[in-house]
Motif scaffolding. Structure first.
Motif, short mmCIF file in Angstrom:
data_model
loop_
_atom_site.label_atom_id
_atom_site.label_comp_id
_atom_site.label_asym_id
_atom_site.label_seq_id
_atom_site.Cartn_x
_atom_site.Cartn_y
_atom_site.Cartn_z
N ILE A 110 33.85 16.24 -12.28
CA ILE A 110 34.05 16.36 -10.83
C ILE A 110 32.70 16.36 -10.14
CG2 ILE A 110 36.19 17.69 -11.01
CD1 ILE A 110 34.52 20.16 -10.12
N LYS A 111 32.71 15.89 -8.91
CA LYS A 111 31.53 15.96 -8.04
C LYS A 111 31.99 16.49 -6.70
CE LYS A 111 27.86 13.19 -6.00
NZ LYS A 111 28.02 13.65 -4.61
N VAL A 112 31.21 17.41 -6.13
CA VAL A 112 31.57 18.03 -4.86
C VAL A 112 30.37 18.00 -3.93
CG1 VAL A 112 32.34 20.15 -3.73
CG2 VAL A 112 33.22 19.56 -6.00
N ASN A 113 30.57 17.53 -2.71
CA ASN A 113 29.57 17.65 -1.64
C ASN A 113 30.00 18.74 -0.67
OD1 ASN A 113 27.24 15.39 -1.02
ND2 ASN A 113 28.76 14.69 -2.47
N TYR A 114 29.05 19.63 -0.38
CA TYR A 114 29.32 20.72 0.55
C TYR A 114 28.80 20.35 1.93
CZ TYR A 114 30.24 23.25 -3.72
OH TYR A 114 30.77 23.64 -4.92
N TYR B 105 17.38 27.83 0.65
CA TYR B 105 18.00 26.63 0.08
C TYR B 105 19.49 26.69 0.33
CZ TYR B 105 20.48 28.88 -3.71
OH TYR B 105 21.38 29.63 -4.41
N THR B 107 23.11 24.52 -1.29
CA THR B 107 23.58 23.51 -2.24
C THR B 107 24.24 22.36 -1.49
OG1 THR B 107 23.90 25.17 -3.95
CG2 THR B 107 25.10 23.11 -4.20
N VAL B 108 23.75 21.16 -1.73
CA VAL B 108 24.28 19.96 -1.09
C VAL B 108 25.41 19.36 -1.92
CG1 VAL B 108 23.72 17.62 -0.37
CG2 VAL B 108 22.11 19.48 0.07
N GLU B 109 25.21 19.29 -3.22
CA GLU B 109 26.27 18.74 -4.08
C GLU B 109 26.09 19.24 -5.51
OE1 GLU B 109 26.03 16.05 -6.64
OE2 GLU B 109 23.85 16.04 -6.50
N ILE B 110 27.22 19.32 -6.22
CA ILE B 110 27.21 19.60 -7.66
C ILE B 110 28.06 18.55 -8.37
CG2 ILE B 110 26.92 22.10 -7.41
CD1 ILE B 110 29.91 22.34 -8.25
N LYS B 111 27.71 18.31 -9.62
CA LYS B 111 28.51 17.46 -10.49
C LYS B 111 28.65 18.19 -11.81
CE LYS B 111 28.65 12.93 -12.68
NZ LYS B 111 28.95 13.37 -14.05
N ILE B 138 13.91 18.69 -0.93
CA ILE B 138 15.01 18.53 -1.88
C ILE B 138 14.59 19.09 -3.23
CG2 ILE B 138 16.38 16.81 -3.16
CD1 ILE B 138 17.30 16.91 -0.30
N THR B 140 16.33 19.53 -7.35
CA THR B 140 17.47 19.26 -8.23
C THR B 140 17.37 20.16 -9.45
OG1 THR B 140 16.33 17.50 -9.46
CG2 THR B 140 17.59 16.84 -7.51
N THR B 159 22.10 19.09 -6.40
CA THR B 159 21.06 18.74 -5.43
C THR B 159 21.08 19.80 -4.34
OG1 THR B 159 21.50 16.39 -5.81
CG2 THR B 159 20.23 16.97 -3.85
N LEU B 161 19.15 21.44 -0.72
CA LEU B 161 18.26 21.22 0.42
C LEU B 161 17.38 22.46 0.56
CD1 LEU B 161 17.65 19.42 2.98
CD2 LEU B 161 19.29 20.90 4.18
N ASN D 113 19.81 10.58 -9.16
CA ASN D 113 19.04 11.28 -8.13
C ASN D 113 17.67 10.63 -7.99
OD1 ASN D 113 19.79 14.28 -6.93
ND2 ASN D 113 21.00 13.71 -8.68
N HIS D 155 16.30 10.61 -11.87
CA HIS D 155 17.01 11.06 -13.07
C HIS D 155 18.51 10.90 -12.83
CE1 HIS D 155 18.07 15.14 -11.43
NE2 HIS D 155 16.95 14.98 -10.75
#
Lengths: 165, 165, 165, 165
Positions: A110-114, B105, B107-111, B138, B140, B159, B161, D113, D155
């Motif tokens: 899964i991938k999630v953007n907040y 910071y 969190t912008v996105e997680i996978k 940014i 990571t 990723t 911010l 990324n 990466h």
């Protein structure tokens, strides 16, 4: 240490006892409607996190969730895991709705953007998962979390593996 | 409806009251150590989900979690949201450890990739987040969840911010 | 070594000389229309890879591409980098269309799911990028590649950083 | 329109003619070494984009690439598709190195990324793909692009489907 500010909550659930025979003999959509839309206490993660299914159609799964103080991170907003968990459910179930009799699925990634933070003040959120592509071995779906004003809180995508049960 | 099989659990937490003054005046690593390694009840999501921080170093955050029946999906294993939530914490905190005084910071996105299922029988899992690249705007990080035998359960990336507080 | 089967192709381009003054004084959409829809030889990557922009609107970027033998991997189909490159362009440009005067953007991450292989027989493909969420610091977009029969070949998402020029 | 600044380049390749019999009877690592480390003109995408394999070991694939003006986007740096294409190759080949006789793979998704821009001045870059987890049906790998000073440029990660040939 006692602390007057200490808060607590009790959640309850029924031991998950998947009916593997029905899982094998029903199309995914029928199984989901029977299982998830029955007694919500049979879904421990939903009872833990405060979300529940609302509707399943072919290629679509809708949930609703209730952000609360017990979801908070220490920085003062709802932890991203709440949206990730609901999206995982909604996107995975969307894939499940298109599984034929004898097909199972498992979530590969899964991938999630907040996009916007959630707080207690956010109120009820809607979580929608929709199938993007469904093949014999791989299916993908995307999803979004929105508040009652339709503002986007998070969005994501998933890849699932389809396999014979 | 009563049901003899019904189970319940009570979790407790302290209202999250982030000390924004200290957040602004401490390096991220110091703030994390003071806040997260103090009273775990100040981290509601950890109390809810059954995980807690173990160690913070520059570029590294370690947590441990305890998969249980209340994390289950209705198909008979721990829901993917449990690993996603712990990875989000560990990878985000890894980024936080390298924030300088005056940097915040989000969190912008997680996978997350799911490699092996978790069940109650899995036992304690370790969750590690490590910074991959940290710039001025940014950063990571990647992360992994492993069981006590070192088997990989899930891995992911994030990723974030970085911004001035 | 000579080899009768050897094939070759020549591509041409103009040295990229971005007009930074116009970049700073035009809205993103106007700049894109002026730059990309002018002489395609000013876009070296498009000349190299065999794709070009078709249309830009607010929140939308359309490209078309032409899969060919020179895109092949050694296993006998078009390399995934072709779809990834076109999606990166379309999703990034979609974000650029909503940049205001004085705003620039850079791509932070892309994700691509491959649904169907491309071959020389695929023919012209359409590549669409659409903004999902646009804030002051972060914008996201998703995209898809389809063939002339509307079949989905690949889809993806991107996260971009927005900054003052 | 003639333009004195117009530049051009010719690339050549051999028609990709995968030896499916050898593909079926060799372990992935042997096949890769025989095919990719032989005549690079048999890899059209590498000839097009200016990259080539350097080394294959069990779980590892190394490539090198040469960023040039013909990779540029119109904003004055190397297009992100160059790194994405090389990472797709390196991460996919890393998975291929662990395929047993009779196993094939296909890339399901990649994520990249972008950390630092590439320009003509960057010089030769190294691209490394490493297997993270390899199962019977799914394998994952991650990858990185670095310059000669070891600075991280990009990466990523990939998910591949493993199937019987």
């Amino acid at each position: 240490m006692t602390d007057d500010r200490l808060r607590h909550r009790t959640h309850e659930w029924l031991p998950p006892e998947p009916d593997l025979e029905r899982l094998k003999t029903l199309p995914g959509l029928d199984y989901l409607r029977e299982l998830y839309l029955g007694d919500p206490r049979r879904v421990p993660i939903g009872q833990l996190m405060g979300f529940r299914p609302v509707r399943f159609d072919a290629g679509l799964a809708l949930f609703e969730g209730f952000p609360d103080e017990f979801h908070y991170n220490p920085i003062g907003s709802v932890h991203g895991g709440f949206a990730a968990t609901m999206l995982d459910s909604a996107m995975g179930c969307a894939v499940h709705t298109v599984c034929k009799v004898g097909q199972g699925y498992t979530t590969v990634e899964i991938k999630v953007n907040y996009i916007r933070p959630m707080t207690r003040a956010t109120g009820r959120v809607s979580v929608e998962g929709r199938v993007v592509a469904a093949g014999n071995r791989i299916a993908t779906a995307d999803g979004k979390v929105t508040d009652e004003g339709g503002r986007l809180i998070a969005h994501g995508s998933t890849t699932c593996l389809i396999f014979p049960l």
